[in-house]
Design a protein around this motif. Sequence first.
Motif, PDB file in Angstrom:
ATOM      1  N   THR A  43       0.835  -1.200   0.000  1.00 27.10           N
ATOM      2  CA  THR A  43       0.000   0.000   0.000  1.00 27.10           C
ATOM      3  C   THR A  43       0.876   1.259   0.000  1.00 27.10           C
ATOM      4  O   THR A  43       2.020   1.224   0.444  1.00 27.10           O
ATOM      5  CB  THR A  43      -0.912   0.024   1.246  1.00 27.10           C
ATOM      6  N   PRO A  44       0.338   2.369  -0.483  1.00 21.79           N
ATOM      7  CA  PRO A  44       1.109   3.619  -0.467  1.00 21.79           C
ATOM      8  C   PRO A  44       1.490   4.017   0.963  1.00 21.79           C
ATOM      9  O   PRO A  44       0.702   3.848   1.891  1.00 21.79           O
ATOM     10  CB  PRO A  44       0.145   4.641  -1.075  1.00 21.79           C
ATOM     11  N   LEU A  45       2.709   4.525   1.101  1.00 21.67           N
ATOM     12  CA  LEU A  45       3.211   4.953   2.402  1.00 21.67           C
ATOM     13  C   LEU A  45       3.604   6.426   2.330  1.00 21.67           C
ATOM     14  O   LEU A  45       4.144   6.883   1.321  1.00 21.67           O
ATOM     15  CB  LEU A  45       4.447   4.134   2.805  1.00 21.67           C
ATOM     16  N   THR A  46       3.359   7.132   3.411  1.00 24.40           N
ATOM     17  CA  THR A  46       3.783   8.515   3.547  1.00 24.40           C
ATOM     18  C   THR A  46       4.743   8.574   4.720  1.00 24.40           C
ATOM     19  O   THR A  46       4.370   8.230   5.847  1.00 24.40           O
ATOM     20  CB  THR A  46       2.578   9.445   3.790  1.00 24.40           C
ATOM     21  N   ILE A  47       5.969   9.003   4.454  1.00 26.16           N
ATOM     22  CA  ILE A  47       7.027   8.970   5.461  1.00 26.16           C
ATOM     23  C   ILE A  47       7.582  10.371   5.679  1.00 26.16           C
ATOM     24  O   ILE A  47       7.947  11.058   4.716  1.00 26.16           O
ATOM     25  CB  ILE A  47       8.149   8.008   5.025  1.00 26.16           C
ATOM     26  N   ALA A  48       7.626  10.789   6.931  1.00 25.77           N
ATOM     27  CA  ALA A  48       8.290  12.048   7.285  1.00 25.77           C
ATOM     28  C   ALA A  48       9.785  11.778   7.285  1.00 25.77           C
ATOM     29  O   ALA A  48      10.229  10.745   7.791  1.00 25.77           O
ATOM     30  CB  ALA A  48       7.831  12.524   8.660  1.00 25.77           C
ATOM     31  N   ILE A  49      10.545  12.704   6.729  1.00 25.15           N
ATOM     32  CA  ILE A  49      11.991  12.509   6.687  1.00 25.15           C
ATOM     33  C   ILE A  49      12.704  13.756   7.181  1.00 25.15           C
ATOM     34  O   ILE A  49      12.335  14.871   6.833  1.00 25.15           O
ATOM     35  CB  ILE A  49      12.479  12.103   5.280  1.00 25.15           C
ATOM     36  N   ASN A  77      -1.765   9.955  12.706  1.00 27.69           N
ATOM     37  CA  ASN A  77      -2.199   9.445  11.406  1.00 27.69           C
ATOM     38  C   ASN A  77      -1.746  10.277  10.208  1.00 27.69           C
ATOM     39  O   ASN A  77      -2.258  10.095   9.118  1.00 27.69           O
ATOM     40  CB  ASN A  77      -3.725   9.270  11.369  1.00 27.69           C
ATOM     41  N   LYS A  78      -0.811  11.193  10.383  1.00 33.15           N
ATOM     42  CA  LYS A  78      -0.327  11.974   9.243  1.00 33.15           C
ATOM     43  C   LYS A  78       0.723  11.197   8.452  1.00 33.15           C
ATOM     44  O   LYS A  78       0.762  11.276   7.230  1.00 33.15           O
ATOM     45  CB  LYS A  78       0.238  13.311   9.707  1.00 33.15           C
ATOM     46  N   TYR A  79       1.590  10.476   9.158  1.00 32.02           N
ATOM     47  CA  TYR A  79       2.655   9.725   8.511  1.00 32.02           C
ATOM     48  C   TYR A  79       2.617   8.271   8.965  1.00 32.02           C
ATOM     49  O   TYR A  79       2.138   7.964  10.048  1.00 32.02           O
ATOM     50  CB  TYR A  79       4.030  10.316   8.863  1.00 32.02           C
ATOM     51  N   ASN A  80       3.157   7.392   8.126  1.00 33.03           N
ATOM     52  CA  ASN A  80       3.257   5.977   8.478  1.00 33.03           C
ATOM     53  C   ASN A  80       4.554   5.654   9.204  1.00 33.03           C
ATOM     54  O   ASN A  80       4.661   4.598   9.830  1.00 33.03           O
ATOM     55  CB  ASN A  80       3.151   5.103   7.228  1.00 33.03           C
ATOM     56  N   ALA A  81       5.533   6.548   9.101  1.00 31.56           N
ATOM     57  CA  ALA A  81       6.821   6.353   9.762  1.00 31.56           C
ATOM     58  C   ALA A  81       7.604   7.658   9.686  1.00 31.56           C
ATOM     59  O   ALA A  81       7.217   8.585   8.973  1.00 31.56           O
ATOM     60  CB  ALA A  81       7.616   5.236   9.079  1.00 31.56           C
ATOM     61  N   VAL A  82       8.715   7.682  10.425  1.00 37.63           N
ATOM     62  CA  VAL A  82       9.632   8.816  10.401  1.00 37.63           C
ATOM     63  C   VAL A  82      11.030   8.260  10.151  1.00 37.63           C
ATOM     64  O   VAL A  82      11.431   7.279  10.778  1.00 37.63           O
ATOM     65  CB  VAL A  82       9.607   9.591  11.747  1.00 37.63           C
TER      66      VAL A  82
END
Length: 190
Positions: A43-49, A77-82
């Motif tokens: 699934t699409p992931l959104t990651i803060a970096i 729930n904004k990001y899936n990981a950092v």
Amino acid sequence: MRNLLFLIIVLVLAFIGIFIGSVMNTNYKAIESNNSSDLYKGTPLTIAIIGDTPNVKEEQVTFHEIKLSEVINIPKNKYNAVFIMEEYLGEAAHKKYRDAYQSLEVPVFFVRSKASHMPFINMENQISYEKYEDRVNDTQDFITGLWYPKSKEEFKTFRFGYRVENDEFQRDNVQGVYSSVFKKIESTLQ
């Protein structure tokens, strides 16, 4: 004498923490491959970096650059990981950030941490990232991670190592390591 006793206590606590972390938590070793079938296809992931965005082949993974100070107030729930890149690891080990990782409920990954995940855990008498880096000197793992699921009392750790070929670590191509991290992130969403 007092300093020596303090140093011994800190070392014993560090080794106890590593032992408990190894026994109680999930460790995951990645085996890198250039095979396109090993790429993350979930699934699409959104990651803060925090730092420079890595070169990855997965188009369904989106990186959003943030400042380290923003970790403290990331909305649920904004990001899936950092991801925290190497140049920010020393600062990322400060107490205010360790507290933030504990409340995020998403995994935090430390790229090229020679100190593993140890300086990013809240422990009594915590020492600096640089001191852990000198003591641990983890050169096997490209990415380590830390995750506090909904329960703030327990945490899980992750380790994603370089591929070994002919008894040597292959540090030049880390695409497979990132793909393995993305697969682990997806498993934490369930």
